[in-house]
Design an enzyme around this catalytic site. Structure first.
Site, PDB file in Angstrom:
ATOM      1  N   SER A  11       0.996  -1.033   0.269  1.00  0.00           N
ATOM      2  CA  SER A  11      -0.264  -0.181  -0.111  1.00  0.00           C
ATOM      3  C   SER A  11       0.529   1.130   0.194  1.00  0.00           C
ATOM      4  CB  SER A  11      -0.607   0.017   1.419  1.00  0.00           C
ATOM      5  OG  SER A  11      -1.772  -1.019   0.957  1.00  0.00           O
ATOM      6  N   ARG A  49       1.372   7.583   5.663  1.00  0.00           N
ATOM      7  CA  ARG A  49       0.097   6.679   6.050  1.00  0.00           C
ATOM      8  C   ARG A  49      -1.090   7.350   6.759  1.00  0.00           C
ATOM      9  NH1 ARG A  49       1.138   2.338   9.910  1.00  0.00           N
ATOM     10  NH2 ARG A  49       3.621   2.784   9.956  1.00  0.00           N
ATOM     11  N   HIS A  81      -2.876   6.891   3.665  1.00  0.00           N
ATOM     12  CA  HIS A  81      -3.293   5.067   3.813  1.00  0.00           C
ATOM     13  C   HIS A  81      -4.731   4.608   4.699  1.00  0.00           C
ATOM     14  CE1 HIS A  81      -2.239   1.397   5.517  1.00  0.00           C
ATOM     15  NE2 HIS A  81      -1.897   0.337   4.181  1.00  0.00           N
TER      16      HIS A  81
END
Length: 225
Positions: free
Chosen positions: A22, A45, A48
């Site tokens: 990812s 992040r 994500h």
């Protein structure tokens, strides 16, 4: 000996592979960006966490934010003070425990609710005041993802009452004072901060940012071992 993080990674190889894939996809799709090497893992992040690439650009950092956050984590025992329980629930307890950290929130405490009624303020305001009275804000990492009034009150506590968190992760979401609260935080010079400009935000993003900081801290820890 492996230098891969062992505490702040997913617990299984399959989980690690999915997360790393990812991150690779995000890196490829995001392309060039203006963030520094220690800032990008935090933004990545956050992307994500909700698949929103607008955080590549909306996320802003005080120049000392990442260094201050990592140093506070590595110091050990640093409290995390949150505006809502969702942040405390979302944070990984094993990751916090590795650094001797605990998360605190006071939004539903009876005295906080009573003070909010008595003073005609929000619970979030009173929760920040309680954290300050208890001495928890000094040297803490403060995460605000829900309540703009908590962030506005925190700025007041910094400027008028000498509150000195190590880092503020200010990302309240919403339509009433959310953008304004983050813009206000970004004018603070006394304390490092990470904010999302505009209306977007949320507790999930605060958790993502804090997990990224924990991972950076573990990488620093392992490199110096």
């Amino acid at each position: 000996m492996s230098r891969a993080n062992s505490v702040t990674e997913q617990l299984t190889r399959a989980g690690q592979a999915i997360e790393h894939d990812s991150f690779s996809i995000i890196d490829a799709e995001a392309g060039p960006h203006a963030y520094e090497p220690m800032q990008w893992p935090i933004v990545r992040r956050m992307i994500h966490a909700n698949a929103d690439f607008e955080f590549n650009g909306l996320t802003a950092f005080h120049p000392q934010a990442v260094a201050a956050g990592v140093s506070a984590i590595l110091a050990g025992g640093t409290p995390v003070v949150a505006d809502v329980e969702m942040i405390c629930s979302g944070l990984s307890r094993p990751r916090l425990a590795h650094f001797g950290m605990r998360a605190h929130q006071f939004i539903s405490d009876a005295d906080v609710i009573a003070d909010a009624h008595a003073q005609d303020t929000t619970r979030a305001v009173q929760a920040m005041r309680k954290a300050h009275r208890l001495g928890l804000l000094r040297g803490a990492i403060v995460g605000i993802g829900n309540a703009p009034t908590a962030l506005i009150e925190l700025v007041r506590l910094i400027r008028e009452e000498g509150a000195r968190p190590a880092l503020v992760v200010g990302m309240p979401v919403g339509f009433v004072a959310a953008a304004e609260s983050k813009a206000l935080m970004a004018t603070v010079h006394e304390v490092p901060w990470i904010v999302i400009r505009g209306r977007k935000g949320g507790s999930t993003l605060v958790v993502a940012a804090l997990h990224a900081l924990l991972a950076l801290a573990e990488s620093r820890q392992r490199a110096s071992a």
